[in-house]
Design a protein around this motif. Structure first.
Motif, short mmCIF file in Angstrom:
data_model
loop_
_atom_site.label_atom_id
_atom_site.label_comp_id
_atom_site.label_asym_id
_atom_site.label_seq_id
_atom_site.Cartn_x
_atom_site.Cartn_y
_atom_site.Cartn_z
N GLU A 190 57.69 9.92 20.80
CA GLU A 190 57.32 9.35 19.50
C GLU A 190 55.82 9.48 19.32
OE1 GLU A 190 58.52 5.28 19.66
OE2 GLU A 190 60.60 5.74 19.20
N ASP A 241 61.73 12.95 13.70
CA ASP A 241 61.09 13.54 12.52
C ASP A 241 59.80 12.78 12.18
OD1 ASP A 241 61.82 11.24 11.07
OD2 ASP A 241 63.44 12.25 9.99
N SER A 242 59.16 13.19 11.11
CA SER A 242 57.87 12.61 10.72
C SER A 242 57.99 11.16 10.26
CB SER A 242 57.22 13.45 9.62
OG SER A 242 58.05 13.48 8.48
N HIS A 243 59.21 10.68 10.01
CA HIS A 243 59.44 9.29 9.61
C HIS A 243 59.83 8.41 10.79
CE1 HIS A 243 59.19 10.47 5.42
NE2 HIS A 243 60.01 11.46 5.70
N GLY A 244 59.92 9.01 11.98
CA GLY A 244 60.29 8.25 13.17
C GLY A 244 61.78 8.13 13.40
N CYS A 245 62.58 8.90 12.66
CA CYS A 245 64.04 8.88 12.85
C CYS A 245 64.42 9.73 14.05
CB CYS A 245 64.75 9.40 11.61
SG CYS A 245 64.50 8.38 10.16
#
Length: 69
Positions: free
Chosen positions: A10, A56-60
């Motif tokens: 992360e 991904d860039s949203h932390g998913c």
């Protein structure tokens, strides 16, 4: 843990690891265990053979399950 078969980091430096035994685990940057989940099966949220991880860039968190379609 058998494996690991996939790892990803992360943005905060925490590490996600998946193993052959359907278990997904999260560790601190220093290697301390934080959490984990996983159950064998074909229903949503269950795994048969997790083989890879990505964030991904949203932390998913995304998990590739090789034999669960």
């Amino acid at each position: 843990m058998r494996g690991p078969t996939g790892i990803c980091f992360e943005a905060q430096g925490r590490l996600w690891v998946n193993s052959i035994g359907v278990w997904i685990q999260q560790f601190t940057a220093a290697g301390e265990y934080l959490s984990g989940f996983g159950e064998k099966g074909t229903d949503p949220g269950k795994f048969y053979a997790p083989q890879g991880l990505a964030i991904d860039s949203h932390g998913c968190l995304y998990i590739v399950d090789a034999f669960n379609h």
